[in-house]
Design a protein around this motif. Structure first.
Motif, PDB file in Angstrom:
ATOM      1  N   ASP A  45       0.821  -1.186  -0.043  1.00 57.71           N
ATOM      2  CA  ASP A  45      -0.031   0.005  -0.073  1.00 57.71           C
ATOM      3  C   ASP A  45       0.825   1.388  -0.057  1.00 57.71           C
ATOM      4  OD1 ASP A  45      -1.977  -1.626   0.113  1.00 57.71           O
ATOM      5  OD2 ASP A  45      -2.752  -1.331   2.384  1.00 57.71           O
ATOM      6  N   ALA A  46       0.398   2.375  -0.844  1.00 59.98           N
ATOM      7  CA  ALA A  46       1.178   3.403  -0.649  1.00 59.98           C
ATOM      8  C   ALA A  46       0.239   4.615  -0.519  1.00 59.98           C
ATOM      9  CB  ALA A  46       1.740   3.813  -2.255  1.00 59.98           C
ATOM     10  N   TYR A  47       0.976   5.813   0.194  1.00 60.78           N
ATOM     11  CA  TYR A  47       0.012   7.103   0.543  1.00 60.78           C
ATOM     12  C   TYR A  47       0.938   8.337  -0.093  1.00 60.78           C
ATOM     13  CZ  TYR A  47      -2.251   4.058   4.017  1.00 60.78           C
ATOM     14  OH  TYR A  47      -2.836   3.126   4.366  1.00 60.78           O
ATOM     15  N   VAL A  48       0.211   9.031  -1.026  1.00 62.22           N
ATOM     16  CA  VAL A  48       0.800  10.100  -1.466  1.00 62.22           C
ATOM     17  C   VAL A  48      -0.355  11.334  -1.406  1.00 62.22           C
ATOM     18  CG1 VAL A  48       2.098   8.873  -3.222  1.00 62.22           C
ATOM     19  CG2 VAL A  48      -0.156   9.810  -3.839  1.00 62.22           C
ATOM     20  N   ALA A  96      -8.726   6.172  -2.238  1.00 59.41           N
ATOM     21  CA  ALA A  96      -8.188   5.303  -2.672  1.00 59.41           C
ATOM     22  C   ALA A  96      -8.101   5.393  -4.472  1.00 59.41           C
ATOM     23  CB  ALA A  96      -8.990   3.781  -2.620  1.00 59.41           C
ATOM     24  N   TYR A  97      -6.996   5.038  -4.883  1.00 63.27           N
ATOM     25  CA  TYR A  97      -7.042   5.503  -6.337  1.00 63.27           C
ATOM     26  C   TYR A  97      -7.702   4.324  -7.223  1.00 63.27           C
ATOM     27  CZ  TYR A  97      -4.683   5.046 -10.999  1.00 63.27           C
ATOM     28  OH  TYR A  97      -4.716   5.116 -12.317  1.00 63.27           O
ATOM     29  N   LEU A 153      -3.510   2.205  -3.520  1.00 62.80           N
ATOM     30  CA  LEU A 153      -2.683   3.682  -3.401  1.00 62.80           C
ATOM     31  C   LEU A 153      -3.679   4.622  -3.043  1.00 62.80           C
ATOM     32  CD1 LEU A 153      -0.632   5.636  -4.369  1.00 62.80           C
ATOM     33  CD2 LEU A 153      -1.422   5.468  -6.789  1.00 62.80           C
ATOM     34  N   TYR A 154      -3.314   5.335  -2.006  1.00 59.60           N
ATOM     35  CA  TYR A 154      -4.074   6.432  -1.401  1.00 59.60           C
ATOM     36  C   TYR A 154      -3.568   7.768  -1.842  1.00 59.60           C
ATOM     37  CZ  TYR A 154      -6.045   2.680   1.413  1.00 59.60           C
ATOM     38  OH  TYR A 154      -6.777   1.734   2.153  1.00 59.60           O
ATOM     39  N   LEU A 177      -1.396  -1.558  -9.649  1.00 60.75           N
ATOM     40  CA  LEU A 177      -1.772  -1.815  -8.327  1.00 60.75           C
ATOM     41  C   LEU A 177      -1.002  -2.923  -7.587  1.00 60.75           C
ATOM     42  CD1 LEU A 177      -5.264  -0.188  -7.876  1.00 60.75           C
ATOM     43  CD2 LEU A 177      -3.085   0.841  -7.216  1.00 60.75           C
ATOM     44  N   ASN A 178      -1.149  -4.071  -8.534  1.00 55.68           N
ATOM     45  CA  ASN A 178      -0.376  -5.333  -8.232  1.00 55.68           C
ATOM     46  C   ASN A 178      -1.022  -5.795  -6.801  1.00 55.68           C
ATOM     47  OD1 ASN A 178       1.400  -7.430  -8.377  1.00 55.68           O
ATOM     48  ND2 ASN A 178       3.070  -6.549  -7.218  1.00 55.68           N
ATOM     49  N   GLY A 179      -2.253  -5.643  -6.657  1.00 57.53           N
ATOM     50  CA  GLY A 179      -3.145  -6.181  -5.345  1.00 57.53           C
ATOM     51  C   GLY A 179      -3.062  -5.494  -4.340  1.00 57.53           C
TER      52      GLY A 179
END
Length: 498
Positions: A416-419, A442-443, A436-437, A431-433
């Motif tokens: 998971d990623a946060y930008v 959520a994107y 992305l926030y 996203l590979n499962g």
């Protein structure tokens, strides 16, 4: 007063018998304090030379290689030897004149300490100042003493050109090439090996200058001794940089390092300061000592490779920095290390001492996570077919991050990623499962996005902040004598008259 013999082409007279008549000049030996633990006394200068041809034996090889690619001592024919053992003096000094030396063995012992050595070149084996141009070729330079730099260029208008030479230093605070006060250093096809602590192979200090290095091998073994410590503008082309204890490269303040087709091998296994908990291949920071002006730092790598054995690839703190990467093969052998860490450490004022990073990748593969703490920020640009396999702040949102993906580039998430903001085409993100926030939302996979970069604040003021202990790999670990009470500004005053 202590006597120093300064040998220059203008003062040397080679007699038919091969003996050398050298002129002498008197200089003051100034007391100093610095990273040395003290100085040892020595007799007056013992400058000598021999005209008989001599080739150093293979047992003295500085940088052993199996391929023979890099120059070693036994590749150089020695026709003359110049020695100096007096504290604070030089074996060769060029003061305001044009001089040249070739096929010369230079041996320097003797001690020094502090700012006179770090800023102004005291006790360096080979020294140029006051607008001199010093040309050196087929040299072997050996130093054994504290603050005994190998080859030193000090002051605006001063230029040292050195080629096809070997430099070895074994004492602490003894760099291979040293440039300060706006001097110029041009080096090609050198082999440099330093074994002391705080002894970068390519080194600069207060006032900086311009350093260009092409070809050769540059190796450091000591604690706090990166291959490059930059408070200058340093460019290295087609060379091997190896550090076995410190970072590979350190950039301090408003200065730069550019690597073109360079092989950088970093094994940061020791710390020169308790201000940071991290190991890394490249560190970019501001120490607050006053040895480097405030402003945007820069690290650029075009082609070549970066191999890291321990910790992170990049660490940025207490400064604004731009990192430019183009088609560099980057590998990290430490599975627990990250690609980029922008975070506060022990330098600067708490709450405003993070890293403000702009990372520009062109045709670049990036593997590893990026961590940006709450007082830091990141603008990440992936362009020209770059690939990022990793995540950003997987544990949750902290510092502001902007990501822009263009030119067929791809981000494949590994967690998971946060930008804060995102610009991308519909097919830019896999996203590979994972999730992305973007600014907390959520994107949605397969959608385009348009965002805005994070504002970066660049302070140009110089300062002498609350203590300037050096990092692992930094000054006095390779660049400068940094400690509490350092004078402010990045340009040294004129050297005191002798």
């Amino acid at each position: 007063m202590s006597k120093q013999i300064t040998l220059t082409p203008r003062s040397r007279i080679l007699c038919a018998s091969g003996s050398l008549i050298a002129s002498a000049l008197l200089v003051c030996t100034l007391g100093m304090a610095g990273c040395a633990q003290g100085t040892s006394s020595s007799a007056d200068s013992a400058a000598s030379s021999t005209a008989a041809a001599h080739t150093v034996s293979s047992s003295d090889v500085v940088h052993a290689t199996t391929s023979g690619k890099y120059l070693s001592k036994d590749d150089i024919t020695i026709n003359e030897t110049i020695e100096n053992s007096a504290d604070g003096e030089h074996a060769i000094a060029a003061d305001g004149q044009n001089s040249s030396y070739a096929n010369t063995l230079v041996k320097k012992t003797g001690e020094s300490s502090g700012d006179e050595a770090d800023f102004y070149g005291e006790n360096a084996a080979v020294f140029a100042t006051n607008g001199a141009t010093l040309d050196l070729s087929n040299m072997v330079v050996e130093t054994n003493g504290t603050h005994a730099n190998g080859v030193f260029s000090y002051g605006e208008g001063t230029t040292v050109n050195i080629s096809d030479s070997v430099i070895e230093t074994s004492g602490n605070c003894s760099g291979g090439l040293m440039t300060t006060g706006g001097g110029t250093m041009n080096a090609s096809n050198l082999t440099i090996h330093t074994t002391g602590n705080s002894s970068a192979a390519i080194r600069s200090d207060r006032g900086g200058g311009t350093v260009t290095v092409t070809n050769g091998s540059y190796t450091t073994d000591g604690k706090g001794s990166p291959a490059i410590y930059s408070t200058a503008d340093i460019t290295v082309n087609d060379a091997l940089l190896t550090s076995t204890s410190s970072q590979g490269v350190v950039v301090e303040g408003k200065n730069s390092v550019t690597l073109n087709d360079v092989e950088l091998v970093a094994s940061n296994t020791s710390k020169n300061s308790d201000k940071s908990n991290y190991y890394q291949a490249v560190m970019i920071y501001q120490s607050m000592s006053g040895d480097a002006a405030n402003g945007e730092a820069s690290f650029t790598a075009n082609g070549g490779s970066i191999a890291n054995a321990n910790g992170d690839i990049f660490f940025v703190n207490n400064t604004v920095a731009t990192i430019n990467l183009k088609n560099v093969a980057i590998t990290n052998s430490d599975a627990s290390g990250v690609f980029l860490r922008a975070a506060a450490a022990g330098w600067g004022n708490e709450g405003s001492n993070g890293g403000q990073v702009t990372l520009k990748a062109q045709a670049q593969e990036i593997n590893g996570n990026m961590l940006v703490d709450g007082v830091s920020n990141l603008n990440l640009y992936l362009a020209d077919g770059s690939t990022f396999n990793g995540t950003i702040n997987p544990d949750g949102s902290e510092g502001d991050v902007y990501v822009e993906i263009s030119g067929g580039s791809k981000w494949v998430l590994t967690g998971d990623a946060y930008v804060k903001s995102l610009t991308c085409d519909a097919d830019s993100i896999d996203l590979n499962g994972h999730t992305l926030y973007v600014d907390g939302q959520a994107y949605e996979a397969g959608t385009a996005s348009t965002g805005s970069a994070i504002a970066v604040v660049v302070s140009e003021s110089s300062h002498s902040g609350p203590g300037g202990d050096a990092p692992s790999g930094g000054a006095p670990s390779g660049g400068s004598s940094q400690g509490p009470g350092g004078s402010s500004g990045s340009t040294p005053p004129d050297k005191p008259k002798n």
